[in-house]
Design a protein around this motif. Structure first.
Motif, PDB file in Angstrom:
ATOM      1  N   THR A 240       0.830  -1.197   0.000  1.00  0.00           N
ATOM      2  CA  THR A 240       0.000   0.000   0.000  1.00  0.00           C
ATOM      3  C   THR A 240       0.871   1.257   0.000  1.00  0.00           C
ATOM      4  O   THR A 240       2.085   1.185   0.206  1.00  0.00           O
ATOM      5  N   VAL A 241       0.228   2.385  -0.199  1.00  0.00           N
ATOM      6  CA  VAL A 241       0.949   3.660  -0.167  1.00  0.00           C
ATOM      7  C   VAL A 241       1.548   3.900   1.218  1.00  0.00           C
ATOM      8  O   VAL A 241       2.579   4.562   1.358  1.00  0.00           O
ATOM      9  N   GLN A 242       0.925   3.357   2.245  1.00  0.00           N
ATOM     10  CA  GLN A 242       1.472   3.481   3.599  1.00  0.00           C
ATOM     11  C   GLN A 242       2.846   2.809   3.690  1.00  0.00           C
ATOM     12  O   GLN A 242       3.752   3.313   4.356  1.00  0.00           O
ATOM     13  N   ASP A 243       3.019   1.687   2.990  1.00  0.00           N
ATOM     14  CA  ASP A 243       4.327   1.023   2.970  1.00  0.00           C
ATOM     15  C   ASP A 243       5.355   1.906   2.273  1.00  0.00           C
ATOM     16  O   ASP A 243       6.510   1.982   2.694  1.00  0.00           O
ATOM     17  N   TYR A 244       4.922   2.591   1.218  1.00  0.00           N
ATOM     18  CA  TYR A 244       5.828   3.523   0.546  1.00  0.00           C
ATOM     19  C   TYR A 244       6.191   4.683   1.464  1.00  0.00           C
ATOM     20  O   TYR A 244       7.345   5.142   1.473  1.00  0.00           O
ATOM     21  N   ALA A 245       5.224   5.159   2.255  1.00  0.00           N
ATOM     22  CA  ALA A 245       5.493   6.278   3.159  1.00  0.00           C
ATOM     23  C   ALA A 245       6.595   5.917   4.157  1.00  0.00           C
ATOM     24  O   ALA A 245       7.490   6.727   4.439  1.00  0.00           O
ATOM     25  N   HIS A 246       6.555   4.687   4.682  1.00  0.00           N
ATOM     26  CA  HIS A 246       7.613   4.250   5.599  1.00  0.00           C
ATOM     27  C   HIS A 246       8.954   4.167   4.869  1.00  0.00           C
ATOM     28  O   HIS A 246       9.993   4.569   5.401  1.00  0.00           O
ATOM     29  N   ALA A 247       8.935   3.626   3.644  1.00  0.00           N
ATOM     30  CA  ALA A 247      10.167   3.517   2.859  1.00  0.00           C
ATOM     31  C   ALA A 247      10.721   4.907   2.541  1.00  0.00           C
ATOM     32  O   ALA A 247      11.934   5.121   2.550  1.00  0.00           O
TER      33      ALA A 247
END
Length: 290
Positions: A240-247
């Motif tokens: 999800t985009v949330q995973d990208y935000a952490h990355a």
């Protein structure tokens, strides 16, 4: 917004990430790596303190799904077979090396191929950027070197000296979930917005061709860790985009440095502190940077 049916990007598994912690002496490079290593199961690590250039080739270690830590980059050979083996380890899913040996029975010379399967991650530390061929295969992580960080380190030392250090973090659940993941049949992650990232990530530096794959790997790893909170389709975890935000939080400083031709914030501040044609002593330069 993106068309998931058109832009869905699939991978045949999660790759590995390679990191070089680069900073001046006493900045805490090895302490940082040691702290990170302490959060991993011991069986997933292989630590090289000092060794011959071809140790990784001839030892009997299994490097599959492990992280190899070179305590100092000086332990990594710059050229020759040993260097090729390390570069292969840092980039490929298998390290292959051919050696010529004499058969003890026939006394004839024969070729033997040594294969070490991966995937394998590589971590090391250095006071300067790694040699070009290996340097382009790792993400260069710079530690904070400002006064505030130095003061924070001294406070930590003071807390221990006054027996006021906080209770240690309980890593047992963290180790347990990693061992659970190691036995989980779910190994693949789909990044449905990967093509969108292709257009958004700066493409000026050639090194981004390799670093971009590590960005995707970081997103996939984060999604895999959160697989119980993510959609699962045909055995694939959907990032999800949330995973990208952490990355993004983790890798943005590294990609900013690459886009600036390797200029870290500390180097940029040093350059900006000197006027064209001006000559400064080290002491005066230090005063301007404060």
């Amino acid at each position: 917004n993106w068309d998931e049916a058109r832009d869905a990007e699939l991978f045949d598994g999660i790759g590995t990430m390679n990191v070089a912690v680069v900073s001046q002496s006493a900045a805490g490079k090895n302490r940082t790596v040691d702290a990170a290593a302490g959060l991993l199961p011991t069986e997933s690590l292989y630590v090289v303190k000092a060794a011959s250039p071809r140790t990784l080739i001839y030892n009997d270690e299994d490097f599959r799904e492990r992280v190899v830590i070179f305590a100092e980059a000086d332990s990594i050979p710059d050229d020759g077979p040993g260097a090729s083996a390390v570069r292969s380890l840092a980039e490929d899913d298998a390290m292959e090396y051919e050696v010529v040996e004499r058969d003890l029975k026939t006394s004839k010379w024969t070729a033997r191929r040594i294969t070490k399967l991966g995937p394998t991650g590589l971590v090391t530390t250095s006071t300067k950027s790694l040699a070009n061929q290996l340097g382009t295969r790792v993400l260069e992580l710079a530690l904070a070197e400002d006064d505030e960080q130095t003061r924070a380190v001294m406070r930590a030392h003071a807390s221990r000296a006054q027996r006021a250090a906080p209770e240690p973090f309980d890593i047992v659940p963290l180790i347990a979930i990693q061992r659970w993941l190691a036995g989980s049949p779910v190994r693949q992650v789909q990044v449905p917005f990967a093509y969108v990232l292709v257009e958004l990530v700066p493409a000026k530096a050639v090194q981004v061709r390799r670093d971009f794959r590590q960005l995707l790997t970081c997103i996939q790893a984060i999604a895999l860790l959160h697989q119980c909170q993510r959609e699962l389709v045909d055995g694939w975890v959907i990032a999800t985009v949330q995973d990208y935000a952490h990355a993004y939080d983790l890798l943005a400083p590294i990609f900013d440095s690459v886009a600036a031709d390797g200029l870290t914030p500390a180097v940029r501040a040093t350059v900006e502190a000197v006027q064209p044609g001006e000559e400064l002593t080290e002491a005066l330069l230090g005063q301007r940077l404060r």
